[in-house]
Design a protein around this motif. Structure first.
Motif, mmCIF file in Angstrom:
data_model
loop_
_atom_site.group_PDB
_atom_site.id
_atom_site.type_symbol
_atom_site.label_atom_id
_atom_site.label_comp_id
_atom_site.label_asym_id
_atom_site.label_seq_id
_atom_site.Cartn_x
_atom_site.Cartn_y
_atom_site.Cartn_z
ATOM 1 N N SER A 124 0.800 -1.076 -0.006
ATOM 2 C CA SER A 124 -0.137 0.117 0.148
ATOM 3 C C SER A 124 0.857 1.307 -0.134
ATOM 4 O O SER A 124 0.150 2.349 0.018
ATOM 5 C CB SER A 124 -0.951 -0.045 1.440
ATOM 6 O OG SER A 124 -1.498 -1.091 1.512
ATOM 7 N N VAL A 125 2.241 1.106 0.228
ATOM 8 C CA VAL A 125 3.272 2.113 0.546
ATOM 9 C C VAL A 125 3.584 2.730 -1.059
ATOM 10 O O VAL A 125 3.634 4.151 -1.101
ATOM 11 C CB VAL A 125 4.056 1.868 1.675
ATOM 12 C CG1 VAL A 125 5.115 2.984 1.517
ATOM 13 C CG2 VAL A 125 3.413 1.737 2.639
ATOM 14 N N PRO A 126 4.327 2.017 -1.646
ATOM 15 C CA PRO A 126 5.263 2.851 -2.731
ATOM 16 C C PRO A 126 4.852 4.033 -3.401
ATOM 17 O O PRO A 126 5.263 4.973 -3.433
ATOM 18 C CB PRO A 126 5.709 1.779 -3.613
ATOM 19 C CG PRO A 126 5.451 0.397 -2.575
ATOM 20 C CD PRO A 126 4.201 0.720 -1.831
ATOM 21 N N LEU A 127 3.917 3.763 -4.318
ATOM 22 C CA LEU A 127 3.217 4.980 -5.223
ATOM 23 C C LEU A 127 2.874 6.323 -4.208
ATOM 24 O O LEU A 127 3.133 7.330 -4.564
ATOM 25 C CB LEU A 127 2.252 4.446 -6.029
ATOM 26 C CG LEU A 127 1.647 5.358 -7.280
ATOM 27 C CD1 LEU A 127 1.479 4.860 -8.488
ATOM 28 C CD2 LEU A 127 0.442 6.258 -6.771
ATOM 29 N N PRO A 302 -0.489 2.085 6.579
ATOM 30 C CA PRO A 302 -1.307 2.181 5.556
ATOM 31 C C PRO A 302 -2.712 1.850 6.032
ATOM 32 O O PRO A 302 -2.809 1.058 6.747
ATOM 33 C CB PRO A 302 -0.625 1.557 4.553
ATOM 34 C CG PRO A 302 0.736 1.433 5.101
ATOM 35 C CD PRO A 302 0.705 1.128 6.313
ATOM 36 N N ILE A 303 -3.670 2.596 5.426
ATOM 37 C CA ILE A 303 -5.041 2.105 5.440
ATOM 38 C C ILE A 303 -5.678 1.366 4.208
ATOM 39 O O ILE A 303 -5.259 1.766 3.075
ATOM 40 C CB ILE A 303 -6.109 3.430 5.639
ATOM 41 C CG1 ILE A 303 -5.678 4.102 6.828
ATOM 42 C CG2 ILE A 303 -7.465 2.781 5.511
ATOM 43 C CD1 ILE A 303 -6.329 5.339 6.831
ATOM 44 N N ILE A 304 -5.915 0.090 4.575
ATOM 45 C CA ILE A 304 -6.425 -0.705 3.372
ATOM 46 C C ILE A 304 -7.868 -0.937 3.054
ATOM 47 O O ILE A 304 -8.777 -0.939 4.080
ATOM 48 C CB ILE A 304 -5.722 -2.211 3.605
ATOM 49 C CG1 ILE A 304 -4.511 -2.191 3.646
ATOM 50 C CG2 ILE A 304 -6.340 -3.027 2.471
ATOM 51 C CD1 ILE A 304 -3.645 -3.448 4.233
ATOM 52 N N ASP A 305 -8.368 -0.559 2.078
ATOM 53 C CA ASP A 305 -9.784 -0.811 1.495
ATOM 54 C C ASP A 305 -10.207 -2.151 1.207
ATOM 55 O O ASP A 305 -11.091 -2.698 2.095
ATOM 56 C CB ASP A 305 -9.977 0.163 0.400
ATOM 57 C CG ASP A 305 -11.535 0.121 -0.007
ATOM 58 O OD1 ASP A 305 -12.209 1.197 0.482
ATOM 59 O OD2 ASP A 305 -12.097 -0.602 -0.703
ATOM 60 N N THR A 306 -9.498 -2.635 0.408
ATOM 61 C CA THR A 306 -9.976 -4.269 -0.198
ATOM 62 C C THR A 306 -8.977 -4.897 -0.632
ATOM 63 O O THR A 306 -8.169 -4.208 -1.441
ATOM 64 C CB THR A 306 -11.146 -4.227 -1.154
ATOM 65 O OG1 THR A 306 -12.251 -3.060 -0.782
ATOM 66 C CG2 THR A 306 -12.039 -5.464 -1.372
#
Length: 341
Positions: A124-127, A302-306
């Motif tokens: 979830s981080v790089p971009l 990071p916050i993860i949606d799906t």
């Protein structure tokens, strides 16, 4: 190995699940066995051909810009990584290919995953992190100033908003009504519901604006800026300053096109005594390494949606096209039997 590809640009997304050879590494590359890949807005632009002005893709094209995984092979001149290292990376946007079981990545684009970060969180981080660093480096914001981030609860916002709060900025974001609670959890002082907007209340209110929506919202967002304010767009279009700042070597034709496109944006900004910049994120393993220190100081994970299974790649991208995600959308790269085994 399995990979997700497209065979042409299309408004109607049609991906293919194919079996392609596992890549060999050059002397400066590492081979990563993927765990998770990020699903980001650039994928939508790439599959529809809207970023042809920046990058030329050869078809069939394997999709994907971000990856977390394990190093399984290293080139002869690799010095930073060993087999078994947990890594994450964003290759250049013009060299997509992380929607596959194995990816060969230049050492300079990768970094070791922080110990307290899962593979899901790492993807979830790089971009988002690189975009955040490069955007705020360009803004050079002053503590106590006001910043507006459109759509601030998505994949970019889940990192950019807490980062801006830590810099001491007053952060206001827009989003759907269901995003309000998440925005507050991230440290947002004021939330603008774009279903019931009151943008007129913020005329000449902000010192900085980060635009994630593009041309359709640009005029309104310029009105929200104070005199001498600074707007950075991640979506609207490049200008002359962009070509001088980017590390990527653009052709003379591209530079002329960028200048012509940016003439409208620069003119709009100049007429109002404001500044316009455009950012097209660039890869950097060194910048990605700095996330470890940031995480240790803030614990802003990071916050993860799906998370979608590999076979649901098309659904994952379609979800991204809707633009209503709260945090990051991910693609699981391992086969189900591998994950459960």
């Amino acid at each position: 190995m399995r990979a997700v590809q497209i065979s042409q640009y299309s408004q109607d997304l049609e991906v293919s699940f194919v079996d392609i050879p596992q890549p060999d590494v050059t002397e400066y590359q590492v081979l990563v066995r993927g765990e998770y890949a990020g699903v980001d807005p650039h994928l939508v632009l790439a599959t529809t051909g809207k970023v042809k002005i920046f990058d030329h893709y050869d078809f069939p094209m394997t999709l994907g810009n971000e990856i977390s995984g394990v190093v399984v092979a290293v080139g002869e001149k690799i010095t930073k990584f060993n087999i078994g290292d947990r890594v994450y990376a964003m290759p250049p946007l013009g060299q997509m290919g992380t929607f596959s079981e194995y990816v060969a990545i230049d050492e300079k684009y990768a970094a070791k995953v922080p110990k307290n970060l899962s593979f899901e969180e790492a993807a979830s981080v790089p971009l988002s992190w690189l975009t955040t660093l490069q955007t705020f480096s360009l803004l050079q914001p002053q503590m106590g100033k006001k910043i507006f981030i459109s759509g601030g609860t998505g994949g970019f916002g889940q990192i950019a908003v807490p980062y801006a709060v830590r810099l001491g900025l007053e952060v206001i974001v827009s989003g759907a009504s269901r995003d309000k609670e998440l925005a507050k959890q991230m440290g947002v002082q004021t939330f603008i519901d774009y279903e019931k907007p009151n943008y007129s209340s913020y005329t000449r209110y902000f010192d900085y604006v980060i635009d994630t929506r593009g041309v359709s919202d640009l005029t309104r967002q310029f009105k929200m800026l104070k005199k001498n304010g600074h707007l950075i767009s991640l979506s609207a279009g490049p200008n002359k300053k962009f070509t001088k700042r980017q590390q990527q070597n653009f052709s003379m034709k591209q530079k002329i096109i960028f200048q012509l496109i940016g003439f409208v944006f620069d003119g709009l900004a100049m007429f109002q005594s404001k500044t316009y910049d455009f950012l097209y994120v660039e890869p950097s393993g060194k910048q990605l390494e700095t996330y470890s220190n940031y995480l240790s100081q803030t614990d802003n994970k990071p916050i993860i949606d799906t998370i979608y299974d590999f076979e649901q790649a098309e659904e994952a991208i379609q979800r991204m096209k809707l633009g209503n995600n709260q945090g990051k959308i991910l693609l699981k790269l391992k086969k189900k039997e591998e994950t459960n085994g």
